[in-house]
Design a protein around this motif. Structure first.
Motif, PDB file in Angstrom:
ATOM      1  N   HIS A  93       0.837  -1.198   0.000  1.00  0.00           N
ATOM      2  CA  HIS A  93       0.000   0.000   0.000  1.00  0.00           C
ATOM      3  C   HIS A  93       0.873   1.249   0.000  1.00  0.00           C
ATOM      4  O   HIS A  93       1.868   1.327   0.718  1.00  0.00           O
ATOM      5  CB  HIS A  93      -0.918   0.028   1.222  1.00  0.00           C
ATOM      6  CG  HIS A  93      -1.652   1.317   1.334  1.00  0.00           C
ATOM      7  ND1 HIS A  93      -2.692   1.642   0.497  1.00  0.00           N
ATOM      8  CD2 HIS A  93      -1.454   2.389   2.123  1.00  0.00           C
ATOM      9  CE1 HIS A  93      -3.117   2.858   0.792  1.00  0.00           C
ATOM     10  NE2 HIS A  93      -2.382   3.323   1.778  1.00  0.00           N
ATOM     11  N   HIS A  94       0.492   2.192  -0.815  1.00  0.00           N
ATOM     12  CA  HIS A  94       1.146   3.492  -0.826  1.00  0.00           C
ATOM     13  C   HIS A  94       0.167   4.520  -1.370  1.00  0.00           C
ATOM     14  O   HIS A  94      -0.848   4.171  -1.964  1.00  0.00           O
ATOM     15  CB  HIS A  94       2.442   3.473  -1.653  1.00  0.00           C
ATOM     16  CG  HIS A  94       2.223   3.082  -3.078  1.00  0.00           C
ATOM     17  ND1 HIS A  94       2.299   1.774  -3.501  1.00  0.00           N
ATOM     18  CD2 HIS A  94       1.897   3.810  -4.174  1.00  0.00           C
ATOM     19  CE1 HIS A  94       2.049   1.726  -4.803  1.00  0.00           C
ATOM     20  NE2 HIS A  94       1.787   2.943  -5.237  1.00  0.00           N
ATOM     21  N   ASP A  95       0.473   5.767  -1.135  1.00  0.00           N
ATOM     22  CA  ASP A  95      -0.344   6.862  -1.627  1.00  0.00           C
ATOM     23  C   ASP A  95       0.462   7.621  -2.667  1.00  0.00           C
ATOM     24  O   ASP A  95       1.628   7.299  -2.924  1.00  0.00           O
ATOM     25  CB  ASP A  95      -0.759   7.758  -0.453  1.00  0.00           C
ATOM     26  CG  ASP A  95      -1.616   7.000   0.562  1.00  0.00           C
ATOM     27  OD1 ASP A  95      -2.609   6.384   0.143  1.00  0.00           O
ATOM     28  OD2 ASP A  95      -1.278   7.014   1.753  1.00  0.00           O
ATOM     29  N   HIS A 130     -11.075  -0.282   1.756  1.00  0.00           N
ATOM     30  CA  HIS A 130     -10.105   0.109   0.724  1.00  0.00           C
ATOM     31  C   HIS A 130     -10.065   1.620   0.687  1.00  0.00           C
ATOM     32  O   HIS A 130     -11.066   2.280   0.930  1.00  0.00           O
ATOM     33  CB  HIS A 130     -10.531  -0.439  -0.642  1.00  0.00           C
ATOM     34  CG  HIS A 130      -9.696   0.056  -1.764  1.00  0.00           C
ATOM     35  ND1 HIS A 130      -8.425  -0.402  -1.997  1.00  0.00           N
ATOM     36  CD2 HIS A 130      -9.933   0.988  -2.709  1.00  0.00           C
ATOM     37  CE1 HIS A 130      -7.918   0.226  -3.048  1.00  0.00           C
ATOM     38  NE2 HIS A 130      -8.826   1.071  -3.491  1.00  0.00           N
ATOM     39  N   HIS A 131      -8.913   2.158   0.386  1.00  0.00           N
ATOM     40  CA  HIS A 131      -8.837   3.604   0.171  1.00  0.00           C
ATOM     41  C   HIS A 131      -7.692   3.926  -0.765  1.00  0.00           C
ATOM     42  O   HIS A 131      -6.780   3.124  -0.976  1.00  0.00           O
ATOM     43  CB  HIS A 131      -8.685   4.362   1.490  1.00  0.00           C
ATOM     44  CG  HIS A 131      -7.277   4.403   1.999  1.00  0.00           C
ATOM     45  ND1 HIS A 131      -6.732   3.381   2.726  1.00  0.00           N
ATOM     46  CD2 HIS A 131      -6.304   5.319   1.865  1.00  0.00           C
ATOM     47  CE1 HIS A 131      -5.483   3.682   3.037  1.00  0.00           C
ATOM     48  NE2 HIS A 131      -5.198   4.851   2.509  1.00  0.00           N
ATOM     49  N   ARG A 132      -7.788   5.097  -1.342  1.00  0.00           N
ATOM     50  CA  ARG A 132      -6.750   5.592  -2.239  1.00  0.00           C
ATOM     51  C   ARG A 132      -6.604   7.078  -1.950  1.00  0.00           C
ATOM     52  O   ARG A 132      -7.587   7.816  -1.960  1.00  0.00           O
ATOM     53  CB  ARG A 132      -7.202   5.379  -3.683  1.00  0.00           C
ATOM     54  CG  ARG A 132      -6.191   5.825  -4.706  1.00  0.00           C
ATOM     55  CD  ARG A 132      -6.687   5.550  -6.085  1.00  0.00           C
ATOM     56  NE  ARG A 132      -6.656   4.112  -6.311  1.00  0.00           N
ATOM     57  CZ  ARG A 132      -7.012   3.540  -7.436  1.00  0.00           C
ATOM     58  NH1 ARG A 132      -7.450   4.254  -8.433  1.00  0.00           N
ATOM     59  NH2 ARG A 132      -6.947   2.235  -7.583  1.00  0.00           N
ATOM     60  N   LEU A 133      -5.391   7.504  -1.658  1.00  0.00           N
ATOM     61  CA  LEU A 133      -5.135   8.910  -1.363  1.00  0.00           C
ATOM     62  C   LEU A 133      -4.263   9.500  -2.462  1.00  0.00           C
ATOM     63  O   LEU A 133      -3.205   8.955  -2.782  1.00  0.00           O
ATOM     64  CB  LEU A 133      -4.437   9.059  -0.005  1.00  0.00           C
ATOM     65  CG  LEU A 133      -4.039  10.483   0.391  1.00  0.00           C
ATOM     66  CD1 LEU A 133      -5.277  11.365   0.569  1.00  0.00           C
ATOM     67  CD2 LEU A 133      -3.215  10.463   1.668  1.00  0.00           C
ATOM     68  N   GLU A 134      -4.735  10.585  -3.042  1.00  0.00           N
ATOM     69  CA  GLU A 134      -3.983  11.316  -4.058  1.00  0.00           C
ATOM     70  C   GLU A 134      -3.883  12.760  -3.619  1.00  0.00           C
ATOM     71  O   GLU A 134      -4.894  13.413  -3.371  1.00  0.00           O
ATOM     72  CB  GLU A 134      -4.692  11.255  -5.410  1.00  0.00           C
ATOM     73  CG  GLU A 134      -4.805   9.862  -5.962  1.00  0.00           C
ATOM     74  CD  GLU A 134      -5.698   9.788  -7.190  1.00  0.00           C
ATOM     75  OE1 GLU A 134      -6.177  10.837  -7.678  1.00  0.00           O
ATOM     76  OE2 GLU A 134      -5.935   8.668  -7.656  1.00  0.00           O
ATOM     77  N   LEU A 135      -2.677  13.252  -3.494  1.00  0.00           N
ATOM     78  CA  LEU A 135      -2.431  14.650  -3.179  1.00  0.00           C
ATOM     79  C   LEU A 135      -1.910  15.322  -4.438  1.00  0.00           C
ATOM     80  O   LEU A 135      -1.095  14.741  -5.166  1.00  0.00           O
ATOM     81  CB  LEU A 135      -1.395  14.772  -2.056  1.00  0.00           C
ATOM     82  CG  LEU A 135      -1.717  14.049  -0.751  1.00  0.00           C
ATOM     83  CD1 LEU A 135      -0.530  14.143   0.205  1.00  0.00           C
ATOM     84  CD2 LEU A 135      -2.963  14.619  -0.121  1.00  0.00           C
ATOM     85  N   TYR A 136      -2.357  16.528  -4.712  1.00  0.00           N
ATOM     86  CA  TYR A 136      -1.920  17.286  -5.876  1.00  0.00           C
ATOM     87  C   TYR A 136      -1.233  18.543  -5.377  1.00  0.00           C
ATOM     88  O   TYR A 136      -1.773  19.249  -4.527  1.00  0.00           O
ATOM     89  CB  TYR A 136      -3.110  17.646  -6.772  1.00  0.00           C
ATOM     90  CG  TYR A 136      -3.755  16.431  -7.375  1.00  0.00           C
ATOM     91  CD1 TYR A 136      -3.378  16.000  -8.641  1.00  0.00           C
ATOM     92  CD2 TYR A 136      -4.695  15.685  -6.679  1.00  0.00           C
ATOM     93  CE1 TYR A 136      -3.936  14.862  -9.197  1.00  0.00           C
ATOM     94  CE2 TYR A 136      -5.259  14.541  -7.227  1.00  0.00           C
ATOM     95  CZ  TYR A 136      -4.882  14.138  -8.479  1.00  0.00           C
ATOM     96  OH  TYR A 136      -5.425  13.013  -9.032  1.00  0.00           O
TER      97      TYR A 136
END
Length: 150
Positions: A93-95, A130-136
């Protein structure tokens, strides 16, 4: 895992799906297994593959990516730039932090963020499945100056 081992695993998954293992597919899979270019899109893969074998077509790239995604071997990400990007689904897992100026995708893992997400979900009466993290973001021009207390 070395790229050669990953290439063989991806080829095995293609075989298991019933797909023929052609020279173009071998090239595409090897490119996906290389660690130097993380999160390439289909056009990136196509351009690199076509340099090695001019007979490789963009539809072949898309079909190969689709089969590998269906087999769970790769993950497709649709970041805000509108391009689907791919990475091996290695289970870790990674973001992601996406540089809005360059399009670079930086992978990171933060135990602090993971704990905070779990805590928030628990407080709201949920268990994270489940999760998904996206930083912009954009690179800071100057480092932030320390704040003075008054």
């Amino acid at each position: 895992m070395p790229a050669q081992d990953e290439t063989e695993q991806l080829l095995d998954l293609l075989k298991a799906s019933g797909a023929r293992i052609t020279k173009p597919r071998r090239v595409i899979v090897r490119i996906l297994a290389e660690k130097g270019d993380q999160h390439p899109d289909a056009m990136d893969i196509f351009r690199r593959a076509a340099k090695e074998d001019s007979r490789i077509s963009l539809p072949t790239v898309y079909r190969t990516l689709k089969v590998l995604e269906e087999q769970g071997a790769i993950q497709r990400h649709a970041f805000s730039d509108g391009r689907s990007r791919y990475e091996p689904a290695d289970g870790s897992h990674h973001d992601h932090l996406i540089d809005m100026d360059t399009g670079d995708v930086i992978e990171f893992h933060s135990e602090k963020i993971e704990r905070l997400q779990e805590e928030i979900a628990r407080e709201l009466g949920y268990e994270i499945v489940h999760h998904r993290l996206e930083l912009y973001g954009r690179k800071c021009k100057q480092p932030a100056a320390p704040r003075r207390r008054r």
